[in-house]
Enzyme design. Structure first.
Site, mmCIF file in Angstrom:
data_model
loop_
_atom_site.group_PDB
_atom_site.id
_atom_site.type_symbol
_atom_site.label_atom_id
_atom_site.label_comp_id
_atom_site.label_asym_id
_atom_site.label_seq_id
_atom_site.Cartn_x
_atom_site.Cartn_y
_atom_site.Cartn_z
ATOM 1 N N PRO A 235 72.229 24.858 17.268
ATOM 2 C CG PRO A 235 73.321 24.346 15.270
ATOM 3 C CD PRO A 235 72.709 25.478 16.019
ATOM 4 C CG ASP A 410 76.070 27.734 18.330
ATOM 5 O OD1 ASP A 410 75.746 27.017 17.360
ATOM 6 O OD2 ASP A 410 75.714 28.929 18.444
ATOM 7 C CG HIS A 411 77.868 21.184 15.391
ATOM 8 N ND1 HIS A 411 79.180 21.362 15.011
ATOM 9 C CD2 HIS A 411 77.628 19.849 15.233
ATOM 10 C CE1 HIS A 411 79.706 20.215 14.647
ATOM 11 N NE2 HIS A 411 78.786 19.272 14.778
ATOM 12 N NE ARG A 412 74.070 28.932 15.634
ATOM 13 C CZ ARG A 412 73.394 29.955 16.125
ATOM 14 N NH1 ARG A 412 72.489 30.577 15.367
ATOM 15 N NH2 ARG A 412 73.595 30.375 17.359
#
Length: 438
Positions: A235, A410-412
């Site tokens: 994401p 990468d929002h993770r």
């Protein structure tokens, strides 16, 4: 006992390849170090050398064959005291079947690749013995074809008499080839090889529009697969800042003046690589890899730099960029960029890295967003520097050289606040560049 020559794994992520060309034929004697074949991986066209001496008794995979699994027996070599005819009857072992696991996160930077011959595999044609025995690098073959040079007339200066780029550059154009083509009433390269069009491709074609269809190279297939994987699995969050460049440009001019006697020239991109690396050390939360139930944190900043090459993109790595001087980064990028365009990078020079930078400013692009280079979590997209109205520190309105930089995260693995801290640190190093060179 006869020796089975198997399809080698020429990179850590290689699972299959295309046997692009045999440089030996059945009955030839070979020694350790002799080049046997050219193998096209998903990232490059590489040469495969013999490790033992003997006689080529049997070739089991024809040149031009695609999707040859690593470990497949491609040839059999009879030892020094063995009968090649008996070696031909050797029972061929099959490679162990591989389970259809999903692509592993550890695969590196696949939207980057060394130049791959983009031409579809030609249909088999008869070759003379002299043509079969010519040893030349893929780049030399392509240049010779473009210049109309007959490789049989060129003396190779490389190992084992191999023809390299320098030999082609110093050779004269082959008049006999041009004359033959002229007498045939067409250009030397006029006959395009035929390819079999897939049903899915036929369904998309509009036959009313003139068109051509070409096979995707291994590199382009990898780019498509890895970009889709990145957008589907990671994401993305995007953070954008405007950065004043005037102080960095002034410092660059001073640095280049001092380095001129050494023949080194620092580019703006070299200094931005340094700034990103220093920012990653200051904000280590962005110098990470998401690994499912675990998070890998790096204590060194190795920057993957997007470099455009024929038919694709590759990201050579400037290792320990935060600990290097800008002149060292400039020298490294000059070397890596040149060898990337010539297809001479080794896998460990473009696979890996902890974060990436992509600069399209030299193409006049004002702003863009970049796709994260898995398994990394951070990539910086750099736009063009341009004159814009700017409020100076004293509050006066003036004109400054300003660029737009957009970070993709990468929002993770990276929180928005940490990404914002990285962008702020990067901006500070660019706007006060002495802080990254002292």
């Amino acid at each position: 006992m006869p020796i089975e020559i198997k399809m080698p794994a020429l990179s850590p992520t290689m699972e299959e390849g295309k046997l692009a060309k045999w440089l030996v034929k059945e009955g030839d004697s070979v020694s350790a170090g002799d080049i046997l074949a050219e193998v096209e991986t998903d990232k490059a066209t590489m040469e495969f050398e013999a490790v033992d001496e003997g006689t080529v008794a049997r070739i089991t995979v024809e040149e031009g064959t695609e999707h040859v699994l690593v470990g497949t027996t491609i040839a059999v070599i009879a030892g020094e005291d063995e009968d090649p005819e008996e070696a031909k009857s050797l029972e061929i072992s099959e490679p162990a079947p591989q389970s259809p696991e999903p692509q592993k996160a550890e695969e590196k930077a696949a939207d980057a690749a060394a130049p791959v011959e983009a031409e579809p595999s030609p249909e088999p044609v008869a070759r003379s013995e002299s043509e079969e025995r010519i040893i030349a690098s893929p780049l030399a073959r392509r240049l010779a074809k473009e210049k109309g040079i007959d490789l049989a007339t060129v003396s190779g200066s490389g190992p084992h008499g191999r023809i390299v780029k320098a030999d082609i550059d110093s050779a004269k154009h082959g008049p006999e080839k041009a004359d033959a083509a002229k007498s045939a009433g067409k250009a030397p390269d006029a006959a395009a090889p035929k390819i079999e069009i897939a049903q899915d491709t036929k369904a998309l074609l509009d036959e009313r529009v003139p068109h051509t269809v070409e096979k995707l190279s291994g590199m382009r297939k990898t780019i498509a697969r890895r970009l889709a994987q990145s957008m589907q699995q990671a994401p993305h969050i995007y953070l954008t800042v405007d950065i004043q460049l005037d102080k960095l440009l002034a410092l660059r001019s001073e640095i280049n003046a001092s380095l001129e006697p050494q023949g080194i020239k620092v580019s703006v991109n070299d200094m931005l690589i340094k700034a990103l690396a220093r920012a990653l050390i200051d904000v280590p939360e962005c110098n990470v890899t998401f690994a499912g139930d675990e998070l890998i944190r790096y204590s060194r900043a190795d920057i993957s730099v997007a470099v455009s090459i024929p038919n694709g993109l590759i990201t050579p790595i400037v290792s320990d960029a935060s600990g290097r001087t800008v002149s060292s980064i400039a020298a490294a990028m000059k070397d890596l960029g040149q060898r990337a365009k010539e297809g001479k990078l080794q896998p460990d020079e473009y696979q890996g890295g902890t974060a990436s930078i992509s600069n399209m400013g030299m193409m006049g692009i004002k702003q863009f967003t970049a796709v994260i280079n898995p398994p990394q979590s951070t990539i910086l997209a750099i736009g063009a520097g341009e004159k814009r109205p700017w409020v100076m520190p004293d509050g006066d309105l003036s004109v400054a050289t300003v660029m737009t930089a957009t970070g993709s995260f990468d929002h993770r693995a990276v929180d928005g606040a940490d990404g914002a801290r990285l962008m702020a640190a990067f901006r500070n190093y660019v706007e006060a560049p002495l802080g990254m060179v002292v």
